[in-house]
Write a protein that holds these residues in place. Sequence first.
Motif, mmCIF file in Angstrom:
data_model
loop_
_atom_site.group_PDB
_atom_site.id
_atom_site.type_symbol
_atom_site.label_atom_id
_atom_site.label_comp_id
_atom_site.label_asym_id
_atom_site.label_seq_id
_atom_site.Cartn_x
_atom_site.Cartn_y
_atom_site.Cartn_z
ATOM 1 N N TRP A 1 0.833 -1.200 0.000
ATOM 2 C CA TRP A 1 0.000 0.000 0.000
ATOM 3 C C TRP A 1 0.869 1.251 0.000
ATOM 4 O O TRP A 1 2.036 1.224 0.416
ATOM 5 N N VAL A 2 0.279 2.339 -0.455
ATOM 6 C CA VAL A 2 0.935 3.636 -0.364
ATOM 7 C C VAL A 2 -0.019 4.627 0.284
ATOM 8 O O VAL A 2 -1.243 4.472 0.230
ATOM 9 N N ALA A 3 0.549 5.647 0.924
ATOM 10 C CA ALA A 3 -0.229 6.772 1.447
ATOM 11 C C ALA A 3 -0.072 7.921 0.467
ATOM 12 O O ALA A 3 1.047 8.243 0.046
ATOM 13 N N GLU A 4 -1.187 8.532 0.098
ATOM 14 C CA GLU A 4 -1.185 9.562 -0.935
ATOM 15 C C GLU A 4 -1.875 10.829 -0.429
ATOM 16 O O GLU A 4 -2.905 10.760 0.258
ATOM 17 N N LYS B 1 6.617 -5.132 6.320
ATOM 18 C CA LYS B 1 7.875 -4.731 5.685
ATOM 19 C C LYS B 1 7.713 -3.363 5.035
ATOM 20 O O LYS B 1 6.601 -2.900 4.792
ATOM 21 N N ARG B 2 8.810 -2.738 4.726
ATOM 22 C CA ARG B 2 8.907 -1.550 3.861
ATOM 23 C C ARG B 2 8.074 -0.367 4.336
ATOM 24 O O ARG B 2 7.560 0.400 3.528
ATOM 25 N N LEU B 3 7.932 -0.208 5.658
ATOM 26 C CA LEU B 3 7.219 0.952 6.181
ATOM 27 C C LEU B 3 8.131 2.172 6.092
ATOM 28 O O LEU B 3 9.241 2.176 6.625
ATOM 29 N N SER B 4 7.648 3.209 5.427
ATOM 30 C CA SER B 4 8.420 4.436 5.291
ATOM 31 C C SER B 4 7.470 5.598 5.050
ATOM 32 O O SER B 4 6.465 5.455 4.360
ATOM 33 N N VAL B 5 7.798 6.741 5.645
ATOM 34 C CA VAL B 5 7.022 7.968 5.449
ATOM 35 C C VAL B 5 7.996 9.098 5.144
ATOM 36 O O VAL B 5 9.036 9.226 5.804
ATOM 37 N N ALA B 6 7.669 9.905 4.152
ATOM 38 C CA ALA B 6 8.512 11.040 3.785
ATOM 39 C C ALA B 6 8.730 11.951 4.985
ATOM 40 O O ALA B 6 7.814 12.186 5.780
ATOM 41 N N THR B 7 9.937 12.477 5.115
ATOM 42 C CA THR B 7 10.326 13.251 6.295
ATOM 43 C C THR B 7 9.353 14.379 6.611
ATOM 44 O O THR B 7 8.916 14.540 7.756
ATOM 45 N N LYS B 8 8.993 15.167 5.621
ATOM 46 C CA LYS B 8 8.150 16.340 5.886
ATOM 47 C C LYS B 8 6.705 15.993 6.199
ATOM 48 O O LYS B 8 5.911 16.867 6.563
ATOM 49 N N HIS B 9 6.341 14.723 6.070
ATOM 50 C CA HIS B 9 4.967 14.302 6.352
ATOM 51 C C HIS B 9 4.868 13.449 7.611
ATOM 52 O O HIS B 9 3.816 12.871 7.885
ATOM 53 N N ARG B 10 5.946 13.382 8.384
ATOM 54 C CA ARG B 10 5.930 12.591 9.608
ATOM 55 C C ARG B 10 5.233 13.342 10.740
ATOM 56 O O ARG B 10 5.073 14.557 10.687
ATOM 57 N N GLY B 11 4.820 12.603 11.754
ATOM 58 C CA GLY B 11 4.140 13.204 12.883
ATOM 59 C C GLY B 11 2.676 13.498 12.628
ATOM 60 O O GLY B 11 2.031 14.187 13.427
ATOM 61 N N VAL C 1 2.704 10.605 -3.389
ATOM 62 C CA VAL C 1 2.911 9.416 -2.563
ATOM 63 C C VAL C 1 3.925 9.758 -1.481
ATOM 64 O O VAL C 1 5.054 10.147 -1.779
ATOM 65 N N VAL C 2 3.511 9.611 -0.209
ATOM 66 C CA VAL C 2 4.361 10.040 0.900
ATOM 67 C C VAL C 2 4.616 8.928 1.916
ATOM 68 O O VAL C 2 5.293 9.154 2.925
ATOM 69 N N GLY C 3 4.085 7.726 1.669
ATOM 70 C CA GLY C 3 4.292 6.637 2.613
ATOM 71 C C GLY C 3 4.061 5.292 1.954
ATOM 72 O O GLY C 3 3.340 5.194 0.953
ATOM 73 N N THR C 4 4.687 4.262 2.517
ATOM 74 C CA THR C 4 4.552 2.908 1.973
ATOM 75 C C THR C 4 4.530 1.891 3.094
ATOM 76 O O THR C 4 5.035 2.135 4.195
ATOM 77 N N ILE C 5 3.955 0.731 2.797
ATOM 78 C CA ILE C 5 4.022 -0.418 3.698
ATOM 79 C C ILE C 5 3.726 -1.674 2.885
ATOM 80 O O ILE C 5 2.960 -1.621 1.915
#
Length: 223
Positions: free
Chosen positions: A110-113, A140-150, A119-123
């Motif tokens: 999945w991606v977060a959009e 696996k592969r959980l990641s969120v773009a730096t400016k979209h964290r929190g 696209v700013v996140g993945t899992i």
Amino acid sequence: MSDYSIRLYVDSDYEVTRNLFRNGIIEHHNKAFHHALQRPHIWLPALVVLTLPALNLVSVTTSILVVLTAVAAIWFYCRYMYTSYVDYALSDDMLDISKYYLQRDGFCFWVAETRGGEVVGTIAALPSSDPGGEKHLELKRLSVATKHRGKGIAKVLCRTLIDFARRRGCEAVVLSTSLAQINATKMYEKLGFRQTHSFYPPGLLGQFLDFKIIAYRYDIPAL
């Protein structure tokens, strides 16, 4: 989180997804470096070398160069632990994401959009290969773009995967992450994951740098 949506990966996400993964992993090497420098078996020898000029055994310049060279080598090795993992993943499951994750039973990506289509996140999810983990799903592969964290994106991605696991009749979700990924471990624990064990990657380098891998498990409540 209303400004974001979770959807399945499509091939047009390929480059941004791989970049999110690459950047999200490599950024942790400095934390691993600082952690390694705090280990007594690393900083004590450095202190000894720095005292050698007082005993007229070596020059001040030589002792400083030796310590700086050792520190640089530790930084390089810490970075290598992450870059080598990234290189492996990009040539393995992240090489053809659709084929690996969306064309196989029990796998998903999945991606977060954003509302603007960024696209700013993945899992990713896949059946666990651990012994006794036939009814476990691996995160696996959980990641969120730096400016979209929190903003709660990572939590929603995790809950999306947990719901997927529940619908498939899985008993638990498992994952592993490095000790340096402090924010990730805190988030997992808030979501209800519990640490099951820790281990070092193969080879002496991981033990020398105290590059520890932490395994977590989330037990899915029975309905």
